[in-house]
Design an enzyme around this catalytic site. Structure first.
Site, PDB file in Angstrom:
ATOM      1  N   LYS A 185       0.851  -1.206   0.000  1.00  0.00           N
ATOM      2  CA  LYS A 185       0.000   0.000   0.000  1.00  0.00           C
ATOM      3  C   LYS A 185       0.878   1.243   0.000  1.00  0.00           C
ATOM      4  O   LYS A 185       1.474   1.609   0.999  1.00  0.00           O
ATOM      5  CB  LYS A 185      -0.920   0.052   1.215  1.00  0.00           C
ATOM      6  CG  LYS A 185      -1.998   1.133   1.008  1.00  0.00           C
ATOM      7  CD  LYS A 185      -2.600   1.663   2.277  1.00  0.00           C
ATOM      8  CE  LYS A 185      -1.923   2.844   2.875  1.00  0.00           C
ATOM      9  NZ  LYS A 185      -1.883   4.078   2.073  1.00  0.00           N
ATOM     10  N   GLU A 212       9.328   1.189  11.069  1.00  0.00           N
ATOM     11  CA  GLU A 212      10.367   2.212  10.880  1.00  0.00           C
ATOM     12  C   GLU A 212       9.650   3.546  11.004  1.00  0.00           C
ATOM     13  O   GLU A 212       8.874   3.927  10.127  1.00  0.00           O
ATOM     14  CB  GLU A 212      11.019   2.024   9.496  1.00  0.00           C
ATOM     15  CG  GLU A 212      12.363   2.703   9.389  1.00  0.00           C
ATOM     16  CD  GLU A 212      12.273   4.147   8.949  1.00  0.00           C
ATOM     17  OE1 GLU A 212      12.194   5.028   9.831  1.00  0.00           O
ATOM     18  OE2 GLU A 212      12.264   4.400   7.737  1.00  0.00           O
ATOM     19  N   CYS A 271      12.791  10.946   7.583  1.00  0.00           N
ATOM     20  CA  CYS A 271      12.765  10.500   8.978  1.00  0.00           C
ATOM     21  C   CYS A 271      14.089  10.751   9.681  1.00  0.00           C
ATOM     22  O   CYS A 271      14.123  10.940  10.888  1.00  0.00           O
ATOM     23  CB  CYS A 271      12.386   9.024   9.043  1.00  0.00           C
ATOM     24  SG  CYS A 271      13.325   7.991   7.931  1.00  0.00           S
ATOM     25  N   GLY A 278       6.481   5.058   8.599  1.00  0.00           N
ATOM     26  CA  GLY A 278       5.622   6.241   8.713  1.00  0.00           C
ATOM     27  C   GLY A 278       5.747   6.846  10.086  1.00  0.00           C
ATOM     28  O   GLY A 278       6.783   6.699  10.750  1.00  0.00           O
ATOM     29  N   SER A 279       4.690   7.496  10.526  1.00  0.00           N
ATOM     30  CA  SER A 279       4.762   8.226  11.798  1.00  0.00           C
ATOM     31  C   SER A 279       4.676   7.286  12.998  1.00  0.00           C
ATOM     32  O   SER A 279       4.091   6.201  12.913  1.00  0.00           O
ATOM     33  CB  SER A 279       3.624   9.240  11.855  1.00  0.00           C
ATOM     34  OG  SER A 279       2.384   8.568  11.782  1.00  0.00           O
ATOM     35  N   GLU A 316       2.928   7.776  15.591  1.00  0.00           N
ATOM     36  CA  GLU A 316       1.512   7.698  15.986  1.00  0.00           C
ATOM     37  C   GLU A 316       0.788   6.544  15.258  1.00  0.00           C
ATOM     38  O   GLU A 316       0.104   5.723  15.876  1.00  0.00           O
ATOM     39  CB  GLU A 316       0.896   9.038  15.597  1.00  0.00           C
ATOM     40  CG  GLU A 316      -0.431   9.326  16.167  1.00  0.00           C
ATOM     41  CD  GLU A 316      -1.008  10.573  15.481  1.00  0.00           C
ATOM     42  OE1 GLU A 316      -0.297  11.238  14.699  1.00  0.00           O
ATOM     43  OE2 GLU A 316      -2.193  10.828  15.726  1.00  0.00           O
ATOM     44  N   GLU A 363       8.499  15.732  15.733  1.00  0.00           N
ATOM     45  CA  GLU A 363       8.933  15.578  14.350  1.00  0.00           C
ATOM     46  C   GLU A 363       8.117  16.545  13.481  1.00  0.00           C
ATOM     47  O   GLU A 363       6.896  16.409  13.357  1.00  0.00           O
ATOM     48  CB  GLU A 363       8.701  14.141  13.881  1.00  0.00           C
ATOM     49  CG  GLU A 363       9.230  13.907  12.472  1.00  0.00           C
ATOM     50  CD  GLU A 363       9.131  12.450  12.016  1.00  0.00           C
ATOM     51  OE1 GLU A 363       8.071  11.842  12.195  1.00  0.00           O
ATOM     52  OE2 GLU A 363      10.124  11.948  11.461  1.00  0.00           O
TER      53      GLU A 363
END
Ligand code: NDP
Length: 502
Positions: A196, A272, A306, A249-250, A252, A406
């Site tokens: 995705k 990651e 990142c 991704g984040s 969260e 971030e």
């Protein structure tokens, strides 16, 4: 499709052909299909705000079909009968095809993500090629071990077997590269996959899907599901037919994925996640290199990385000099449409991301940090895109949101430090632990710092280097699991122990 390009720029006919085939479809079981609910979403050019294409939005029914196709390919198809070496040959073909279509893929990357064409063409695309080649080589070398045990007449060995069906969920900052970081090792290990891409940047993943088909992968081995985190990503994570999810991704969303993976079938997860990396300049550094390096560490990719060196620590005696040098370098950065020759950085990915970053800039100002340079949305001919000037804050308060959170934009928070213990304590004072940098000519100090930092990567007198062979991943809430290198094999295999009575 609207396509405003800088003067004298024209796209490859193949790129135009690809863009004109709209709406873009899902790849499920070796076929390009519309979503069951016939829903689509728009992908935009962040340099102009123009719509590039309509893309199929995969709902839970589509995820179901893709899981079934991947399961069939894993358990019944020819894929499971291929040797590692044969899987490697297919991966090598993908690498060759990416290489042969480099211009086209780089153009799609610049259109969809905004990054300079030069960077996509000379960085992202060849790196993706190397990645596929590295894992093509490794595919036939996935080894178990023989284990000496204390029980007589027992011979024990281990096998590394694939996980099965794996979901690969990736972000928008390096769209093609992230596809290669996840797909190449997952396929090398013999898994079947659901990929995705991010909603903002689906195009290069879809073109890669066509190349993967051309390479001759059996149907269902690679399925591509476009759509937003909700519902597409979430449906992959919740599906009990998915054995593992690998996510970038984040932090969260990573937390959400781990929770939902646990609540469904305890699927394996590797994450990651975000970072807020400290970059340190000592007074004994080669200052010219350090300033240029610190500039690159934060402003390349407009800070949308990142590992961005977003917290800059400068030894007090050189503080003023470095801030001045950094500001001068930042003001030289040419921001613009990724197809404009000689630009250094492109736009932020979306209006939403731009507003988010502007919010941090406002909070830095109101929180008492000094705005040294930048902080403004660029107007004029760039006004319809999401462009921001490189921004430097000087601060004395590590608790500010611009220092702790971030931002994922071209914003660096710089501060002075006086001694070693203070530096190590402050550099580690974050819930992230992805990367860090140090600039010094004192080699023992450099190594001491590398050992003291709670981060997955430390760069000494350089910043932002990656290689398919070098493991990469986070400490603390920057995630777990190591991508790249041989370590990635552990992410996509499970160990089986076989006992043989002799
Ligand atoms: P997200 O973490 O939201 O997205 C990353 C991927 O996860 C995308 O494909 C996204 O889909 C998908 N996703 C989102 N929600 C879910 C969910 N509940 N279940 C499964 N998949 C999901 O990053 P954003 O793009 O929203 O960026 C927000 C912030 O995240 C950035 O500002 C930055 O701080 C950080 N980030 C960090 C990255 C890194 O490499 N560490 C990379 C990108 C962002 P979709 O985007 O299509 O909705």
């Amino acid at each position: 499709m609207n396509l405003t390009l800088p003067p004298d720029v024209s796209l490859q006919p193949a790129t135009l052909r690809f863009l004109n085939t709209t709406p873009k479809k899902l790849l499920i079981g070796g076929e390009w299909v519309e979503s069951t609910r016939r829903e689509t979403f728009a992908t935009l050019n962040p340099a102009t705000g123009e719509e590039l294409a309509q893309v199929a939005l995969a709902g839970p029914e589509d995820v179901d079909m893709a899981v079934q196709a991947a399961r069939d390919a894993y358990e019944k198809g020819t894929w499971g009968k291929l040797s590692g070496e044969e899987r490697g040959q297919l991966l090598w073909k993908v690498a060759d095809l990416i290489e042969a279509h480099s211009d086209e893929l780089a153009e799609l990357e610049t259109l969809d993500n905004g990054k300079p064409f030069r960077v996509a063409r000379n960085g992202d695309v060849p790196f993706a090629v190397r990645h596929f080649r590295y894992y093509a080589g490794l595919a036939g070398k996935i080894e178990g071990a023989t284990i000496p045990v204390s029980i007589p007449n027992q011979f024990v060995y281990t096998r590394r077997e694939p996980m099965g069906v794996v979901g690969l969920i990736i972000p928008w900052n390096f769209p093609l590269l992230m596809c290669s970081w996840k797909l190449a090792p997952a396929l090398a290990c013999g898994n079947t996959t659901l990929l995705k891409p991010a909603e903002e940047t689906p195009l290069s993943a879809l073109r890669l899907g066509e190349l993967i088909q051309e390479a001759g992968f059996p149907p269902g081995v690679v399925n591509i599901l476009t759509g937003p985190g909700m519902p597409t990503g979430a449906a992959i994570v919740a599906h009990t037919g998915v054995d593992k999810v690998a996510f970038t991704g984040s932090t969260e969303v990573g937390r959400e994925i781990m929770k939902n993976a646990a609540l469904s079938n305890l699927k394996r997860v590797s994450l990651e996640l975000g970072g807020k990396s400290p970059n340190v300049i000592f007074a004994d550094a080669d200052l010219g290199k350090a300033i240029r390096g610190a500039n690159w560490a934060i402003f390349s990719t407009a800070g949308q990385e990142c590992v961005a060196g977003a917290r800059l620590f400068i030894e007090r005696p050189i503080y003023e000099q470095v801030i001045e040098g950094l500001a001068a370098e930042a003001q030289k950065i040419r921001v613009g449409n990724g197809f404009t020759p000689k630009i250094h950085i492109g736009p932020l990915i979306s209006e939403k991301q731009l507003q988010r970053v502007m919010g941090y800039i406002a909070s830095g100002r109101s929180g008492g940090a000094q705005l040294v340079t930048g902080g403004e949305r660029l107007g004029g001919e760039l006004g319809s895109g999401y462009f921001l000037s490189p921004t430097i804050f000087a601060h004395q308060d590590d608790s500010l949101p611009i220092v702790q959170e971030e931002i994922f934009g071209p914003v660096v928070a710089a501060t002075a430090f006086d001694d070693w213990d203070e530096l190590v304590q402050r550099a580690n004072d974050t819930h992230y632990g992805l990367a860090s940098g140090i600039w010094t000519q004192d080699i023992s100090k450099a190594h001491r710092f590398a050992h003291a930092l709670k981060a997955g990567t430390v760069w000494i007198n350089g910043y932002g280097y990656f290689d398919a062979a070098a493991p990469f991943g986070g400490y603390k809430q920057s995630g777990f699991g190591r991508e790249m290198g041989k370590d990635a094999i552990e992410l996509y295999t499970q160990v089986k122990t076989v006992w043989v009575g002799l």
